[in-house]
Enzyme design. Structure first.
Site, PDB file in Angstrom:
ATOM      1  N   TYR A  71      -2.670  -0.960  10.237  1.00  0.00           N
ATOM      2  CA  TYR A  71      -2.682  -1.149   8.781  1.00  0.00           C
ATOM      3  C   TYR A  71      -1.290  -0.903   8.194  1.00  0.00           C
ATOM      4  O   TYR A  71      -0.793  -1.687   7.375  1.00  0.00           O
ATOM      5  CB  TYR A  71      -3.701  -0.205   8.151  1.00  0.00           C
ATOM      6  CG  TYR A  71      -3.921  -0.440   6.675  1.00  0.00           C
ATOM      7  CD1 TYR A  71      -4.689  -1.515   6.238  1.00  0.00           C
ATOM      8  CD2 TYR A  71      -3.367   0.402   5.718  1.00  0.00           C
ATOM      9  CE1 TYR A  71      -4.901  -1.738   4.888  1.00  0.00           C
ATOM     10  CE2 TYR A  71      -3.568   0.192   4.375  1.00  0.00           C
ATOM     11  CZ  TYR A  71      -4.342  -0.876   3.956  1.00  0.00           C
ATOM     12  OH  TYR A  71      -4.540  -1.111   2.619  1.00  0.00           O
ATOM     13  N   SER A  89       0.847  -1.191   0.000  1.00  0.00           N
ATOM     14  CA  SER A  89       0.000   0.000   0.000  1.00  0.00           C
ATOM     15  C   SER A  89       0.878   1.234   0.000  1.00  0.00           C
ATOM     16  O   SER A  89       2.090   1.163   0.257  1.00  0.00           O
ATOM     17  CB  SER A  89      -0.884  -0.007   1.262  1.00  0.00           C
ATOM     18  OG  SER A  89      -1.521   1.229   1.470  1.00  0.00           O
TER      19      SER A  89
END
Length: 269
Positions: free
Chosen positions: A154, A141
């Site tokens: 995350y 990401s």
């Protein structure tokens, strides 16, 4: 990498970037083993791919289930006879600061976003070694490049995917298996809406955070899928998807400690 008549295993294929990657591969004549926890999403992806004339199989799979992942390669081999591409795309989101997020929720996210990637790689690696050419594609990401506040869990999972992918690439150097790590920026998927919120955070605050995140998700998944599949064809080791991710990646390299001082003024509360 030549994609026609290859077999791609894709997790998280029922929606978003996973679906977009699947359809992009299908247009190139690549057969698909689609995996997701959502059977409805899998059926829809398979229907969309049907017009490409490729062989498609749907597999309900929870990448957090160790035994299910261990058994999964045999399902794929029974349907397709081989595996050439493993695309580890399945993932979940969890907002909140480290102090807000419970240990259970932190472990839940890591079990899917990171350990799911490791489990799938361990399960399929022996079979990828049997192919004349193969590739593992792991979705990290933008938050595997930078670490914003409120994204401790995350970001930790996506940095872990990045580190695992890079080390694995070095270990497989000289073999017939390549490794690609992907860092998408703001892709317009449902990940923000479906993100888990920590217990005890007011609902109004949760809605505000999700709305703020959704404003940053602008790139159509279809475009992201094409970029990622194009990178697979080019045997690229790293793909940063989107202008936003490229700019932030450059800023982090120029100022690895203080980049957030510059970026936080760009984020409109």
């Amino acid at each position: 990498m030549r994609l026609k008549d290859r077999v791609a295993v894709i997790t998280g294929a029922g929606s978003g970037i996973g679906r977009a990657i699947a359809l992009s591969l299908a247009r190139r004549g690549c057969h698909l083993a689609l995996a997701d926890i959502s059977e409805a999403g899998l059926r829809e992806t398979a229907q969309l791919a049907a017009g490409s004339g490729v062989r498609t199989s749907c597999h309900r799979l929870d990448v957090a289930d160790r035994e299910a992942v261990r058994a999964f390669p045999q399902e794929v081999l029974a349907r397709h006879g081989a595996a050439h591409l493993l695309i580890n795309n399945a993932g979940v989101a969890l907002g909140g600061t480290f102090e807000q997020v419970s240990e259970e929720d932190f472990d839940w996210l890591m079990n899917i976003n990171f350990h799911g990637v490791v489990r799938m790689t361990r399960a399929f690696l022996p079979h990828l070694h049997q192919a004349d050419e193969a590739r593992i594609v792991n979705l990290s990401s933008l938050y595997g490049l930078i670490s914003p506040p409120g994204q401790a869990a995350y970001s930790a999972s996506k940095f872990a995917v990045r580190g695992f992918s890079n080390a694995l690439r070095h270990e497989l150097e000289g073999s017939r298996i390549g490794v690609t790590v992907v860092h998408p920026g703001g892709v317009a998927t449902a990940i923000a809406r479906s993100a888990r919120a920590p217990a005890g955070v007011p609902e109004e605050e949760v809605r505000r955070r999700k709305a703020l995140t959704e404003k940053l998700l602008r790139m159509p998944p279809e475009k992201a899928g094409e970029i990622i599949v194009g990178a697979i064809e080019q045997d690229r080791a790293r793909v940063v998807v989107g202008t936003d991710a490229k700019i932030v990646s450059l800023l982090e390299r120029l100022s690895p400690v203080h980049y957030w001082r510059l970026l936080k003024h760009r984020v409109k509360e």
